[in-house]
Design a protein around this motif. Structure first.
Motif, PDB file in Angstrom:
ATOM      1  N   ILE A 141       0.845  -1.207   0.000  1.00  0.00           N
ATOM      2  CA  ILE A 141       0.000   0.000   0.000  1.00  0.00           C
ATOM      3  C   ILE A 141       0.874   1.249   0.000  1.00  0.00           C
ATOM      4  N   GLN A 142       1.938   1.232   0.806  1.00  0.00           N
ATOM      5  CA  GLN A 142       2.857   2.379   0.846  1.00  0.00           C
ATOM      6  C   GLN A 142       3.517   2.576  -0.523  1.00  0.00           C
ATOM      7  N   ALA A 143       3.840   1.473  -1.189  1.00  0.00           N
ATOM      8  CA  ALA A 143       4.467   1.563  -2.515  1.00  0.00           C
ATOM      9  C   ALA A 143       3.526   2.204  -3.529  1.00  0.00           C
ATOM     10  N   LEU A 144       2.267   1.780  -3.520  1.00  0.00           N
ATOM     11  CA  LEU A 144       1.306   2.354  -4.465  1.00  0.00           C
ATOM     12  C   LEU A 144       1.049   3.827  -4.152  1.00  0.00           C
ATOM     13  N   ASP A 145       1.002   4.154  -2.869  1.00  0.00           N
ATOM     14  CA  ASP A 145       0.807   5.546  -2.464  1.00  0.00           C
ATOM     15  C   ASP A 145       1.960   6.413  -2.968  1.00  0.00           C
ATOM     16  N   ALA A 146       3.178   5.882  -2.905  1.00  0.00           N
ATOM     17  CA  ALA A 146       4.345   6.614  -3.419  1.00  0.00           C
ATOM     18  C   ALA A 146       4.214   6.834  -4.921  1.00  0.00           C
ATOM     19  N   LEU A 147       3.822   5.794  -5.639  1.00  0.00           N
ATOM     20  CA  LEU A 147       3.673   5.903  -7.089  1.00  0.00           C
ATOM     21  C   LEU A 147       2.566   6.873  -7.466  1.00  0.00           C
ATOM     22  N   ALA A 148       1.470   6.850  -6.720  1.00  0.00           N
ATOM     23  CA  ALA A 148       0.347   7.753  -6.996  1.00  0.00           C
ATOM     24  C   ALA A 148       0.752   9.202  -6.768  1.00  0.00           C
ATOM     25  N   SER A 149       1.635   9.442  -5.824  1.00  0.00           N
ATOM     26  CA  SER A 149       2.071  10.807  -5.516  1.00  0.00           C
ATOM     27  C   SER A 149       2.949  11.382  -6.615  1.00  0.00           C
ATOM     28  N   GLN A 150       3.828  10.547  -7.170  1.00  0.00           N
ATOM     29  CA  GLN A 150       4.786  11.046  -8.161  1.00  0.00           C
ATOM     30  C   GLN A 150       4.384  10.759  -9.602  1.00  0.00           C
ATOM     31  N   TYR A 151       3.634   9.679  -9.808  1.00  0.00           N
ATOM     32  CA  TYR A 151       3.310   9.257 -11.181  1.00  0.00           C
ATOM     33  C   TYR A 151       1.825   8.875 -11.277  1.00  0.00           C
ATOM     34  N   PRO A 152       0.910   9.823 -11.046  1.00  0.00           N
ATOM     35  CA  PRO A 152      -0.518   9.476 -10.980  1.00  0.00           C
ATOM     36  C   PRO A 152      -1.046   8.807 -12.247  1.00  0.00           C
ATOM     37  N   TYR A 153      -0.518   9.191 -13.406  1.00  0.00           N
ATOM     38  CA  TYR A 153      -1.015   8.595 -14.650  1.00  0.00           C
ATOM     39  C   TYR A 153      -0.688   7.102 -14.724  1.00  0.00           C
ATOM     40  N   GLU A 154       0.420   6.692 -14.102  1.00  0.00           N
ATOM     41  CA  GLU A 154       0.825   5.290 -14.163  1.00  0.00           C
ATOM     42  C   GLU A 154      -0.014   4.409 -13.241  1.00  0.00           C
ATOM     43  N   VAL A 155      -0.699   5.026 -12.293  1.00  0.00           N
ATOM     44  CA  VAL A 155      -1.549   4.270 -11.370  1.00  0.00           C
ATOM     45  C   VAL A 155      -2.975   4.169 -11.919  1.00  0.00           C
ATOM     46  N   ASN A 156      -3.205   4.783 -13.069  1.00  0.00           N
ATOM     47  CA  ASN A 156      -4.528   4.779 -13.693  1.00  0.00           C
ATOM     48  C   ASN A 156      -4.781   3.421 -14.345  1.00  0.00           C
ATOM     49  N   ASN A 165      -8.430  -5.070  -2.027  1.00  0.00           N
ATOM     50  CA  ASN A 165      -8.014  -4.256  -0.890  1.00  0.00           C
ATOM     51  C   ASN A 165      -8.553  -2.830  -1.066  1.00  0.00           C
ATOM     52  N   GLU A 166      -9.408  -2.419  -0.141  1.00  0.00           N
ATOM     53  CA  GLU A 166     -10.054  -1.112  -0.258  1.00  0.00           C
ATOM     54  C   GLU A 166      -9.049   0.033  -0.216  1.00  0.00           C
ATOM     55  N   ALA A 167      -7.977  -0.128   0.547  1.00  0.00           N
ATOM     56  CA  ALA A 167      -6.966   0.932   0.630  1.00  0.00           C
ATOM     57  C   ALA A 167      -6.312   1.161  -0.731  1.00  0.00           C
ATOM     58  N   ILE A 168      -6.104   0.086  -1.479  1.00  0.00           N
ATOM     59  CA  ILE A 168      -5.518   0.211  -2.815  1.00  0.00           C
ATOM     60  C   ILE A 168      -6.505   0.897  -3.753  1.00  0.00           C
ATOM     61  N   GLN A 169      -7.774   0.532  -3.673  1.00  0.00           N
ATOM     62  CA  GLN A 169      -8.793   1.226  -4.466  1.00  0.00           C
ATOM     63  C   GLN A 169      -8.777   2.721  -4.173  1.00  0.00           C
ATOM     64  N   ARG A 170      -8.719   3.060  -2.898  1.00  0.00           N
ATOM     65  CA  ARG A 170      -8.772   4.467  -2.488  1.00  0.00           C
ATOM     66  C   ARG A 170      -7.590   5.254  -3.056  1.00  0.00           C
ATOM     67  N   ILE A 171      -6.402   4.667  -3.012  1.00  0.00           N
ATOM     68  CA  ILE A 171      -5.216   5.345  -3.551  1.00  0.00           C
ATOM     69  C   ILE A 171      -5.356   5.557  -5.056  1.00  0.00           C
ATOM     70  N   ALA A 172      -5.839   4.531  -5.762  1.00  0.00           N
ATOM     71  CA  ALA A 172      -6.002   4.643  -7.213  1.00  0.00           C
ATOM     72  C   ALA A 172      -6.993   5.737  -7.572  1.00  0.00           C
ATOM     73  N   ILE A 173      -8.048   5.845  -6.808  1.00  0.00           N
ATOM     74  CA  ILE A 173      -9.052   6.885  -7.053  1.00  0.00           C
ATOM     75  C   ILE A 173      -8.477   8.266  -6.773  1.00  0.00           C
ATOM     76  N   ARG A 174      -7.797   8.405  -5.646  1.00  0.00           N
ATOM     77  CA  ARG A 174      -7.219   9.706  -5.288  1.00  0.00           C
ATOM     78  C   ARG A 174      -6.174  10.166  -6.296  1.00  0.00           C
ATOM     79  N   ALA A 175      -5.459   9.210  -6.890  1.00  0.00           N
ATOM     80  CA  ALA A 175      -4.397   9.563  -7.838  1.00  0.00           C
ATOM     81  C   ALA A 175      -4.944  10.377  -9.005  1.00  0.00           C
ATOM     82  N   LEU A 176      -6.190  10.123  -9.361  1.00  0.00           N
ATOM     83  CA  LEU A 176      -6.765  10.811 -10.506  1.00  0.00           C
ATOM     84  C   LEU A 176      -7.045  12.284 -10.236  1.00  0.00           C
ATOM     85  N   SER A 177      -6.978  12.698  -8.981  1.00  0.00           N
ATOM     86  CA  SER A 177      -7.220  14.112  -8.681  1.00  0.00           C
ATOM     87  C   SER A 177      -6.128  14.997  -9.266  1.00  0.00           C
ATOM     88  N   SER A 178      -5.016  14.390  -9.651  1.00  0.00           N
ATOM     89  CA  SER A 178      -3.921  15.148 -10.269  1.00  0.00           C
ATOM     90  C   SER A 178      -4.010  15.132 -11.792  1.00  0.00           C
TER      91      SER A 178
END
Length: 270
Positions: A141-156, A165-178
């Motif tokens: 989860i920490q790894a995906l959060d790091a990727l979402a912070s720096q590379y949001p398009y790659e987490v799309n 895992n709901e936490a992973i879903q949440r990170i993927a959704i939040r990544a799109l805010s960028s």
């Protein structure tokens, strides 16, 4: 006097000594500080020592710091993380051997750096942790959060929106805010189910629209075409902040384009 205090029994005197000795900025002073690095037991004082050595680190010193981190307190680990982030250029030449570490605390430090620093090696490291199903869930989860912070398009990735895992879903959704692409808006809406994550979708869509106003009408058009109740509920909750905009936009509209949406908002008490 400060040279003698390097070995003082008082931790405060040692801290002050490390500061003054490092200020000399000569090889002999840094050699003394590195020698103390291998002996220092107190976490607070150890941090001061690492800070004093930050621009004269050696591979041996880095190795000792990393060994110390394996069983370090969360407080020391957090402080070292911030120190490494703020002096990344000084430590980056020494990080490669630790990308293969199996120690959770070292992985945590590297993922912290990956979240805050745009760097190809750190990005690859974060993906390797996330894609490793044998790793602890918190690290993935920490790894995906790091990727979402720096590379949001790659987490799309549509698969992440439906991850178990709901936490992973949440990170993927939040990544799109960028991001502000129409296809990302569609992905957010079409992946919606009747779940508490819909609030996350609403917040993300609201952030996207705030930064890209052309998406307002795109969402409105999508609302008109959609037959999915859940999707339409999400859209009206996002667009409820723009009622004034629609009233002005369609004030001469005699076909009442916005009337169904306004009625929908009223039904939801928006």
């Amino acid at each position: 006097k400060q040279m003698k205090n390097l070995n003082s029994l008082s931790k405060n005197k040692r801290k002050i000594a490390y500061f003054y000795v490092s200020a000399l900025r000569i090889d002999a002073a840094y050699a003394l500080l590195e020698k103390r690095l291998y002996k220092e037991k107190n976490d607070s004082v150890f941090f001061y020592l690492v800070f004093a050595l930050m621009h004269r680190l050696s591979p041996d010193a880095i190795e000792h710091i990393m060994r110390k981190l394996i069983n370090a307190s969360s407080s020391l680990t957090s402080r070292i993380c911030v120190l490494f982030k703020n002096h990344f250029l000084a430590i980056s030449p020494y990080l490669a051997p630790y990308f293969d570490s199996e120690e959770d605390n070292i992985i945590h430090v590297l993922l912290y750096l990956a979240k805050h620093i745009h760097n190809y090696e750190l990005k690859n490291f974060a993906w390797s942790i996330f894609n490793n199903n044998e790793k602890d869930a918190s690290l993935r989860i920490q790894a995906l959060d790091a990727l979402a912070s720096q590379y949001p398009y790659e987490v799309n990735d549509a698969q992440l929106y439906h991850h178990e895992n709901e936490a992973i879903q949440r990170i993927a959704i939040r990544a799109l805010s960028s991001t502000y692409r129409k296809e990302d808006v569609v992905n957010l809406i079409t992946s919606a189910t009747n779940s508490r994550l819909n609030d996350e979708r609403i917040n993300t869509l609201a952030h996207m629209i705030h930064n890209e106003k052309s998406l307002i009408l795109f969402l409105f058009d999508y609302y008109q075409k959609s037959t999915n109740t859940i999707q339409k509920d999400i859209i009206v909750k996002v667009l409820s902040n723009y009622v004034d905009y629609f009233i002005l936009k369609f004030k001469e509209d005699r076909t009442n384009h916005i009337k169904p949406m306004i009625e929908h908002m009223l039904r939801l008490h928006l």
